[in-house]
Scaffold this active site. Structure first.
Site, PDB file in Angstrom:
ATOM      1  N   THR A  13      41.647  46.689  52.126  1.00  0.00           N
ATOM      2  CA  THR A  13      42.265  46.373  50.666  1.00  0.00           C
ATOM      3  C   THR A  13      43.583  46.470  50.906  1.00  0.00           C
ATOM      4  OG1 THR A  13      42.437  48.649  50.168  1.00  0.00           O
ATOM      5  CG2 THR A  13      40.351  47.539  49.536  1.00  0.00           C
ATOM      6  N   LYS A  42      48.598  52.057  26.820  1.00  0.00           N
ATOM      7  CA  LYS A  42      48.012  53.154  25.864  1.00  0.00           C
ATOM      8  C   LYS A  42      49.035  53.307  24.628  1.00  0.00           C
ATOM      9  CE  LYS A  42      45.426  57.007  25.305  1.00  0.00           C
ATOM     10  NZ  LYS A  42      44.796  58.320  25.703  1.00  0.00           N
ATOM     11  N   GLU A  96      35.843  45.018  48.283  1.00  0.00           N
ATOM     12  CA  GLU A  96      34.708  45.789  48.389  1.00  0.00           C
ATOM     13  C   GLU A  96      33.417  45.053  48.129  1.00  0.00           C
ATOM     14  OE1 GLU A  96      37.693  46.445  47.016  1.00  0.00           O
ATOM     15  OE2 GLU A  96      38.088  48.600  47.397  1.00  0.00           O
ATOM     16  N   TRP A 148      44.120  51.192  23.088  1.00  0.00           N
ATOM     17  CA  TRP A 148      44.458  50.382  24.291  1.00  0.00           C
ATOM     18  C   TRP A 148      44.680  48.910  23.912  1.00  0.00           C
ATOM     19  CZ3 TRP A 148      45.018  53.005  28.370  1.00  0.00           C
ATOM     20  CH2 TRP A 148      44.103  54.494  28.583  1.00  0.00           C
TER      21      TRP A 148
HETATM   22  P1  ADP Z   1      43.549  44.171  45.861  1.00  0.00           P
HETATM   23  O1  ADP Z   1      42.396  45.227  45.138  1.00  0.00           O
HETATM   24  O2  ADP Z   1      43.992  44.547  47.404  1.00  0.00           O
HETATM   25  O3  ADP Z   1      44.408  43.414  45.109  1.00  0.00           O
HETATM   26  P2  ADP Z   1      41.207  42.517  45.653  1.00  0.00           P
HETATM   27  O4  ADP Z   1      41.327  41.222  46.068  1.00  0.00           O
HETATM   28  O5  ADP Z   1      40.093  43.024  46.034  1.00  0.00           O
HETATM   29  O6  ADP Z   1      42.494  42.943  46.217  1.00  0.00           O
HETATM   30  O7  ADP Z   1      41.380  42.798  44.144  1.00  0.00           O
HETATM   31  C1  ADP Z   1      40.385  43.031  43.275  1.00  0.00           C
HETATM   32  C2  ADP Z   1      40.975  43.024  41.839  1.00  0.00           C
HETATM   33  O8  ADP Z   1      41.642  41.872  41.317  1.00  0.00           O
HETATM   34  C3  ADP Z   1      39.692  43.393  40.896  1.00  0.00           C
HETATM   35  O9  ADP Z   1      39.456  44.806  40.803  1.00  0.00           O
HETATM   36  C4  ADP Z   1      40.273  42.835  39.611  1.00  0.00           C
HETATM   37  O10 ADP Z   1      41.043  43.794  38.976  1.00  0.00           O
HETATM   38  C5  ADP Z   1      41.209  41.795  39.969  1.00  0.00           C
HETATM   39  N1  ADP Z   1      40.547  40.576  39.810  1.00  0.00           N
HETATM   40  C6  ADP Z   1      40.087  39.886  40.561  1.00  0.00           C
HETATM   41  N2  ADP Z   1      39.332  38.620  40.149  1.00  0.00           N
HETATM   42  C7  ADP Z   1      39.836  38.594  38.696  1.00  0.00           C
HETATM   43  C8  ADP Z   1      39.743  37.864  37.617  1.00  0.00           C
HETATM   44  N3  ADP Z   1      39.128  36.690  37.561  1.00  0.00           N
HETATM   45  N4  ADP Z   1      40.177  38.336  36.412  1.00  0.00           N
HETATM   46  C9  ADP Z   1      40.713  39.630  36.390  1.00  0.00           C
HETATM   47  N5  ADP Z   1      40.996  40.247  37.332  1.00  0.00           N
HETATM   48  C10 ADP Z   1      40.520  40.064  38.555  1.00  0.00           C
END
Ligand code: ADP
Length: 542
Positions: free
Chosen positions: A184, A438, A328, A443
């Protein structure tokens, strides 16, 4: 009673073997770092993959060894994916946009034996060489003619393949064998490794090709803008050969004009990537007043796709599929292709549905309150999102501490996102838990505010972050990149928010900036923005 069926281990090399036999003429087209455009069919790719596996074995690569890649989307990267995994080793894709410190950390943590890199990254590795393990072998992904003058001891990729047999005795591996490792981006602490298995990757490829047929079908020509170093290009290098779709690999040029030209010349039918990329293409489309002629679908994910962006493409005949996932999760967790009864909804209702992140077979979702109690899937309740399924990590590579923090007592994975789920099972991501604002005990979703602010014609891109407030705890600050010469005021922004939010949810401040900082995966980095605006003070409450 047990079923009486065979149990043949799932294996990624079978995806390519199948493509080579059945979809032999589908192709991988690559814009290479050498500057040329290269074409090969899946049949040729399978033969070269066998040659590469022989070459890697000659280097001493064995089962379970980690072989790292530092490369753009291209045919050699594709061949590495399959050769490494197929021989029982683990393909560790490295994101070149990580900081030097993080890169050294993950190469050391993964205990990589070989590092295969594109020409572009030679200076990067030259600068890091001193900090990298001594026993790391470097392979430069090019031919002899392009080998540069460098103090690094580099092997030549094409020479590894030269003269090797075009078939390989691919081992039959238990399907739980590790085949890919992706860290990640480590926006909170050190990067953590997701270790994919043959089984999880093949199942993910099957799930995505069944649920995303508009992108993934025989004869389709898909351009993965999402890099192969960002969670396996969201699975496209596995899904495309499975269904017989061609892959159009863009190499390093990901600006709107380059993408538009490549889409046009290669008759691209679908393309996948993060919202920032589609902002660039949108500008190009507006400038040329034309859409790439065969472009039928964009899959947008990685961060929330603003509704204004979805509408821009949809009104120009390009279907938008809004997807959600994370490293993940292999990474696709849900996708927003509308079920047939919803496709005939009026435009507004359709766009509202498309702004949600959807659903996907093979991924169970639950939302819970602060005490871990389940919340209803009624579209109203908002809670922390947990997931379960065959493409989801059961823990992190060599990291029991992070594993313990991520997996709950029922064995579900905590995403760190906050969401609602409606009666149709559609997921609606409200925010990352750490990005929620917050205010006075309530929220506010930063994503919702951004979405609506983006509808203002004077806003090219924006992000909302929480700024501490003496009275309200936190209040939203909007940080916006103006479009062209526009200089929108806070009042202008409030005017577009009218009717969408209660007044107390409106941002209290507006800062105009030239550009927004991006993370290693091309998303707006709120962490950097929070640091940059750490000294920001509200006029009223100090
Ligand atoms: P990193 O965590 O390293 O940025 P990831 O690509 O695994 O890499 O990111 C995952 C996160 O990206 C998700 O947990 C979410 O918060 C956000 N995310 C991914 N796709 C979307 C989406 N379509 N809308 C909103 N948030 C998103």
């Amino acid at each position: 009673m047990q079923g009486l069926m065979m149990n043949q281990p799932l294996s990624v090399i079978e995806l390519l073997r199948f493509a080579a036999e059945i979809h032999g003429s589908a192709e991988i087209v690559s814009v290479r770092t050498e500057g040329d455009l290269h074409r090969e069919t899946y049949t040729q790719a399978f033969a070269r993959t066998a040659q590469l596996a022989h070459g890697l074995r000659a280097l001493g690569v064995g089962p379970g060894d980690r072989v790292a890649t530092l490369a753009w989307n291209g045919h050699r990267h594709f061949e590495l994916y399959y050769a490494i995994s197929g021989m029982g080793a683990v393909c560790h894709t490295i994101n070149p946009r990580l900081s030097a410190e993080q890169m050294v950390y993950i190469i050391t943590h993964a205990e990589d034996r070989v590092l295969c890199l594109d020409l572009t990254f030679v200076p990067l590795i030259e600068a890091l060489a001193e900090q990298l393990p001594d026993n790391l072998t470097f392979v430069l992904m090019t031919d002899r003619a392009h080998m540069p003058d460098t103090p690094l001891d580099l092997l030549c990729y094409e020479e590894l393949l030269d003269g090797q047999p075009e078939s390989y005795d691919w081992p039959v591996l238990p399907e739980d064998t590790a085949m890919g490792l992706c860290y990640t981006s480590g926006t909170t602490g050190n990067p953590k490794g997701a270790l994919f298995s043959h089984r999880s990757t093949v199942l993910h490829a099957l799930f995505m090709s069944v649920t995303l047929p508009r992108s993934l079908h025989e004869g389709a020509r898909i351009l993965p803008v999402v890099p192969m170093f960002h969670v396996n290009s969201w699975g496209l290098p596995y899904g495309a050969p499975l269904v017989g779709a061609s892959l159009i690999m863009p190499g390093p040029k990901l600006d709107g004009a380059s993408l538009f030209d490549l889409m046009e010349s290669e008759q691209v039918t679908a393309s996948w990537g993060v919202p920032t990329v589609w902002l660039g293409l949108r500008e190009e489309i507006a400038k040329r007043d034309a859409v790439p002629s065969k472009l039928d679908q964009l899959a947008i994910g990685g961060s929330a796709a603003p509704r204004s962006m979805i509408e821009f493409y949809e009104t120009r005949g390009v279907d938008v599929c809004h997807a959600w996932g994370m490293t993940e999760m292999s990474p696709i967790g849900t996708q927003g292709q509308l079920p047939v009864p919803m496709q005939s909804l009026p435009f507004d209702a359709r766009m509202a549905a498309k702004s949600k992140q959807g659903r996907m077979f093979g991924v169970d979702l639950k939302i819970v309150d602060e005490d871990g109690a389940r919340l209803p899937h009624d579209g109203e309740a908002i809670g922390e999102l947990f997931v379960r399924g065959n493409g989801i990590v059961s823990g992190y590579f060599n990291n029991p501490e992070a594993t313990g923090a991520a997996i709950d007592a029922e064995g579900w994975f905590g995403t760190g996102d906050v969401a609602s789920i409606d009666k149709n099972g559609f997921l609606y991501i409200q925010d990352r838990a750490k990005d929620l604002i917050k205010s006075g005990g309530e929220w506010i979703s930063s994503i919702d505010l951004e979405n609506v602010a983006m509808a203002h014609p004077g806003v090219a891109n924006c992000a909302v972050i929480a700024i501490p407030h003496q009275k309200w705890d936190e209040r939203p600050l909007l940080i916006a990149v103006p479009a062209g010469e526009a200089r929108p005021s806070l009042e202008d922004i409030h005017a577009v928010m009218e009717g969408h939010f209660a007044r107390w949810q409106f941002p209290d401040g507006l800062e105009l900036v030239d550009e927004l900082p991006l993370t290693a995966t091309g998303k707006v980095s709120k962490l950097t923005l929070r640091q940059r605006f750490a000294d920001y003070r509200w006029a009223d409450a100090g």
